[in-house]
Design a protein around this motif. Sequence first.
Motif, PDB file in Angstrom:
ATOM      1  N   CYS A  12     -33.602 -18.255  -4.463  1.00 14.09           N
ATOM      2  CA  CYS A  12     -34.148 -16.912  -4.278  1.00 14.09           C
ATOM      3  C   CYS A  12     -33.070 -15.852  -4.096  1.00 14.09           C
ATOM      4  O   CYS A  12     -33.161 -14.769  -4.660  1.00 14.09           O
ATOM      5  CB  CYS A  12     -35.107 -16.879  -3.095  1.00 14.09           C
ATOM      6  N   THR A  13     -32.046 -16.164  -3.307  1.00 16.70           N
ATOM      7  CA  THR A  13     -31.045 -15.145  -3.014  1.00 16.70           C
ATOM      8  C   THR A  13     -30.197 -14.785  -4.222  1.00 16.70           C
ATOM      9  O   THR A  13     -29.541 -13.753  -4.223  1.00 16.70           O
ATOM     10  CB  THR A  13     -30.151 -15.560  -1.821  1.00 16.70           C
ATOM     11  N   ASP A  14     -30.223 -15.583  -5.256  1.00 18.82           N
ATOM     12  CA  ASP A  14     -29.522 -15.251  -6.506  1.00 18.82           C
ATOM     13  C   ASP A  14     -30.308 -14.255  -7.353  1.00 18.82           C
ATOM     14  O   ASP A  14     -29.849 -13.854  -8.415  1.00 18.82           O
ATOM     15  CB  ASP A  14     -29.313 -16.520  -7.356  1.00 18.82           C
ATOM     16  N   CYS A  15     -31.495 -13.862  -6.918  1.00 21.76           N
ATOM     17  CA  CYS A  15     -32.420 -13.110  -7.770  1.00 21.76           C
ATOM     18  C   CYS A  15     -32.691 -11.674  -7.315  1.00 21.76           C
ATOM     19  O   CYS A  15     -33.776 -11.153  -7.527  1.00 21.76           O
ATOM     20  CB  CYS A  15     -33.743 -13.865  -7.861  1.00 21.76           C
ATOM     21  N   GLN A  16     -31.725 -11.034  -6.683  1.00 19.50           N
ATOM     22  CA  GLN A  16     -31.875  -9.627  -6.284  1.00 19.50           C
ATOM     23  C   GLN A  16     -33.053  -9.403  -5.340  1.00 19.50           C
ATOM     24  O   GLN A  16     -33.752  -8.406  -5.442  1.00 19.50           O
ATOM     25  CB  GLN A  16     -32.022  -8.730  -7.513  1.00 19.50           C
ATOM     26  N   VAL A  17     -33.282 -10.333  -4.440  1.00 20.26           N
ATOM     27  CA  VAL A  17     -34.335 -10.183  -3.442  1.00 20.26           C
ATOM     28  C   VAL A  17     -33.718 -10.291  -2.056  1.00 20.26           C
ATOM     29  O   VAL A  17     -32.645 -10.858  -1.888  1.00 20.26           O
ATOM     30  CB  VAL A  17     -35.455 -11.242  -3.605  1.00 20.26           C
ATOM     31  N   GLU A  18     -34.399  -9.731  -1.095  1.00 20.11           N
ATOM     32  CA  GLU A  18     -33.952  -9.796   0.293  1.00 20.11           C
ATOM     33  C   GLU A  18     -34.799 -10.804   1.048  1.00 20.11           C
ATOM     34  O   GLU A  18     -36.010 -10.871   0.852  1.00 20.11           O
ATOM     35  CB  GLU A  18     -34.077  -8.424   0.946  1.00 20.11           C
ATOM     36  N   GLY A  24     -43.988 -16.600   9.750  1.00 18.74           N
ATOM     37  CA  GLY A  24     -43.267 -17.791  10.185  1.00 18.74           C
ATOM     38  C   GLY A  24     -42.593 -18.567   9.075  1.00 18.74           C
ATOM     39  O   GLY A  24     -42.235 -19.727   9.246  1.00 18.74           O
ATOM     40  N   THR A  25     -42.405 -17.952   7.920  1.00 14.51           N
ATOM     41  CA  THR A  25     -41.823 -18.649   6.778  1.00 14.51           C
ATOM     42  C   THR A  25     -40.930 -17.690   5.985  1.00 14.51           C
ATOM     43  O   THR A  25     -41.124 -16.480   6.034  1.00 14.51           O
ATOM     44  CB  THR A  25     -42.954 -19.251   5.902  1.00 14.51           C
ATOM     45  N   PRO A  26     -39.959 -18.204   5.239  1.00 12.64           N
ATOM     46  CA  PRO A  26     -39.102 -17.315   4.448  1.00 12.64           C
ATOM     47  C   PRO A  26     -39.908 -16.567   3.381  1.00 12.64           C
ATOM     48  O   PRO A  26     -40.705 -17.161   2.657  1.00 12.64           O
ATOM     49  CB  PRO A  26     -38.098 -18.261   3.788  1.00 12.64           C
ATOM     50  N   CYS A  27     -39.692 -15.278   3.333  1.00 12.17           N
ATOM     51  CA  CYS A  27     -40.359 -14.425   2.356  1.00 12.17           C
ATOM     52  C   CYS A  27     -39.283 -13.588   1.679  1.00 12.17           C
ATOM     53  O   CYS A  27     -38.377 -13.069   2.341  1.00 12.17           O
ATOM     54  CB  CYS A  27     -41.373 -13.522   3.057  1.00 12.17           C
ATOM     55  N   TYR A  28     -39.372 -13.464   0.380  1.00 12.90           N
ATOM     56  CA  TYR A  28     -38.365 -12.723  -0.376  1.00 12.90           C
ATOM     57  C   TYR A  28     -39.012 -11.475  -0.958  1.00 12.90           C
ATOM     58  O   TYR A  28     -40.071 -11.540  -1.574  1.00 12.90           O
ATOM     59  CB  TYR A  28     -37.746 -13.628  -1.446  1.00 12.90           C
ATOM     60  N   THR A  29     -38.343 -10.338  -0.710  1.00  7.97           N
ATOM     61  CA  THR A  29     -38.892  -9.046  -1.089  1.00  7.97           C
ATOM     62  C   THR A  29     -37.933  -8.308  -2.015  1.00  7.97           C
ATOM     63  O   THR A  29     -36.731  -8.605  -2.062  1.00  7.97           O
ATOM     64  CB  THR A  29     -39.151  -8.172   0.159  1.00  7.97           C
ATOM     65  N   HIS A  30     -38.474  -7.346  -2.724  1.00  8.31           N
ATOM     66  CA  HIS A  30     -37.673  -6.445  -3.556  1.00  8.31           C
ATOM     67  C   HIS A  30     -38.185  -5.041  -3.278  1.00  8.31           C
ATOM     68  O   HIS A  30     -39.379  -4.766  -3.469  1.00  8.31           O
ATOM     69  CB  HIS A  30     -37.825  -6.797  -5.040  1.00  8.31           C
ATOM     70  N   ASN A  31     -37.295  -4.177  -2.791  1.00  8.81           N
ATOM     71  CA  ASN A  31     -37.678  -2.810  -2.400  1.00  8.81           C
ATOM     72  C   ASN A  31     -38.884  -2.821  -1.461  1.00  8.81           C
ATOM     73  O   ASN A  31     -39.841  -2.074  -1.653  1.00  8.81           O
ATOM     74  CB  ASN A  31     -37.949  -1.938  -3.622  1.00  8.81           C
ATOM     75  N   ASN A  32     -38.841  -3.699  -0.483  1.00 11.30           N
ATOM     76  CA  ASN A  32     -39.887  -3.837   0.546  1.00 11.30           C
ATOM     77  C   ASN A  32     -41.237  -4.308   0.013  1.00 11.30           C
ATOM     78  O   ASN A  32     -42.259  -4.160   0.677  1.00 11.30           O
ATOM     79  CB  ASN A  32     -40.059  -2.540   1.339  1.00 11.30           C
ATOM     80  N   HIS A  33     -41.271  -4.885  -1.164  1.00  8.64           N
ATOM     81  CA  HIS A  33     -42.500  -5.461  -1.719  1.00  8.64           C
ATOM     82  C   HIS A  33     -42.358  -6.977  -1.750  1.00  8.64           C
ATOM     83  O   HIS A  33     -41.355  -7.504  -2.234  1.00  8.64           O
ATOM     84  CB  HIS A  33     -42.777  -4.943  -3.134  1.00  8.64           C
ATOM     85  N   GLU A  99     -40.241  -7.699 -11.944  1.00 10.43           N
ATOM     86  CA  GLU A  99     -40.625  -6.730 -12.994  1.00 10.43           C
ATOM     87  C   GLU A  99     -42.094  -6.335 -12.864  1.00 10.43           C
ATOM     88  O   GLU A  99     -42.445  -5.175 -13.074  1.00 10.43           O
ATOM     89  CB  GLU A  99     -40.326  -7.287 -14.389  1.00 10.43           C
ATOM     90  N   VAL A 100     -42.947  -7.272 -12.519  1.00 10.26           N
ATOM     91  CA  VAL A 100     -44.371  -6.973 -12.284  1.00 10.26           C
ATOM     92  C   VAL A 100     -44.491  -5.954 -11.154  1.00 10.26           C
ATOM     93  O   VAL A 100     -45.256  -4.989 -11.238  1.00 10.26           O
ATOM     94  CB  VAL A 100     -45.164  -8.266 -11.960  1.00 10.26           C
ATOM     95  N   GLU A 101     -43.707  -6.163 -10.102  1.00 13.34           N
ATOM     96  CA  GLU A 101     -43.744  -5.243  -8.952  1.00 13.34           C
ATOM     97  C   GLU A 101     -43.188  -3.868  -9.327  1.00 13.34           C
ATOM     98  O   GLU A 101     -43.761  -2.846  -8.955  1.00 13.34           O
ATOM     99  CB  GLU A 101     -42.963  -5.846  -7.781  1.00 13.34           C
ATOM    100  N   LYS A 102     -42.091  -3.841 -10.081  1.00 15.76           N
ATOM    101  CA  LYS A 102     -41.498  -2.560 -10.512  1.00 15.76           C
ATOM    102  C   LYS A 102     -42.471  -1.766 -11.376  1.00 15.76           C
ATOM    103  O   LYS A 102     -42.516  -0.546 -11.307  1.00 15.76           O
ATOM    104  CB  LYS A 102     -40.209  -2.796 -11.310  1.00 15.76           C
ATOM    105  N   ALA A 103     -43.252  -2.479 -12.177  1.00 16.82           N
ATOM    106  CA  ALA A 103     -44.214  -1.832 -13.076  1.00 16.82           C
ATOM    107  C   ALA A 103     -45.497  -1.434 -12.347  1.00 16.82           C
ATOM    108  O   ALA A 103     -46.397  -0.856 -12.953  1.00 16.82           O
ATOM    109  CB  ALA A 103     -44.552  -2.757 -14.244  1.00 16.82           C
ATOM    110  N   VAL A 104     -45.580  -1.747 -11.070  1.00 19.53           N
ATOM    111  CA  VAL A 104     -46.736  -1.444 -10.223  1.00 19.53           C
ATOM    112  C   VAL A 104     -48.024  -2.010 -10.835  1.00 19.53           C
ATOM    113  O   VAL A 104     -49.076  -1.377 -10.815  1.00 19.53           O
ATOM    114  CB  VAL A 104     -46.859   0.075  -9.938  1.00 19.53           C
ATOM    115  N   LEU A 105     -47.922  -3.211 -11.392  1.00 21.15           N
ATOM    116  CA  LEU A 105     -49.096  -3.857 -11.969  1.00 21.15           C
ATOM    117  C   LEU A 105     -50.008  -4.348 -10.848  1.00 21.15           C
ATOM    118  O   LEU A 105     -49.543  -4.825  -9.812  1.00 21.15           O
ATOM    119  CB  LEU A 105     -48.695  -5.034 -12.857  1.00 21.15           C
ATOM    120  N   LYS A 106     -51.285  -4.216 -11.061  1.00 19.74           N
ATOM    121  CA  LYS A 106     -52.284  -4.649 -10.075  1.00 19.74           C
ATOM    122  C   LYS A 106     -53.280  -5.566 -10.766  1.00 19.74           C
ATOM    123  O   LYS A 106     -53.623  -5.368 -11.926  1.00 19.74           O
ATOM    124  CB  LYS A 106     -53.040  -3.445  -9.496  1.00 19.74           C
TER     125      LYS A 106
END
Length: 130
Positions: A12-18, A24-33, A99-106
């Motif tokens: 996960c950390t290789d993929c531009q996520v925080e 209670g579990t690891p969660c990886y986000t991008h721009n707080n999403h 990319e789905v998140e950046k495109a604001v897809l719902k």
Amino acid sequence: MAGCNKTDAENCTDCQVEEALKWGTPCYTHNNHNIVLIHVFKEYCAYLFFKGALLKDPKGILIQQTENVQSARQIRFTSISEIKKLEKTIKAYIFEAIEVEKAVLKLSLKRWRSIKCLKSLKPGSIKIKN
């Protein structure tokens, strides 16, 4: 599943996520999403993609946990060797989820079905003591 979190975190950390700790579990986000969550269970570990239903899934490895889960999808593993074998695919799915998140897809969510109560339970039949 021992060792799962370390291997998952490296992918996960290789993929531009925080990385954050949520629920209670690891969660990886991008721009707080939220992008992907790591689930560790007795029998398996899983990458849970929050908007997994919107991913293309060319490998056919995403799992809908139950019929009531609408958006999230999992990739399940029972060994670290499985994770390592699919490392490139996992990273590709993470990048696609970003990319789905950046495109604001719902996802158009279905209305929840009404929950049927057991016949023995009637409104007011349970008393709660303070």
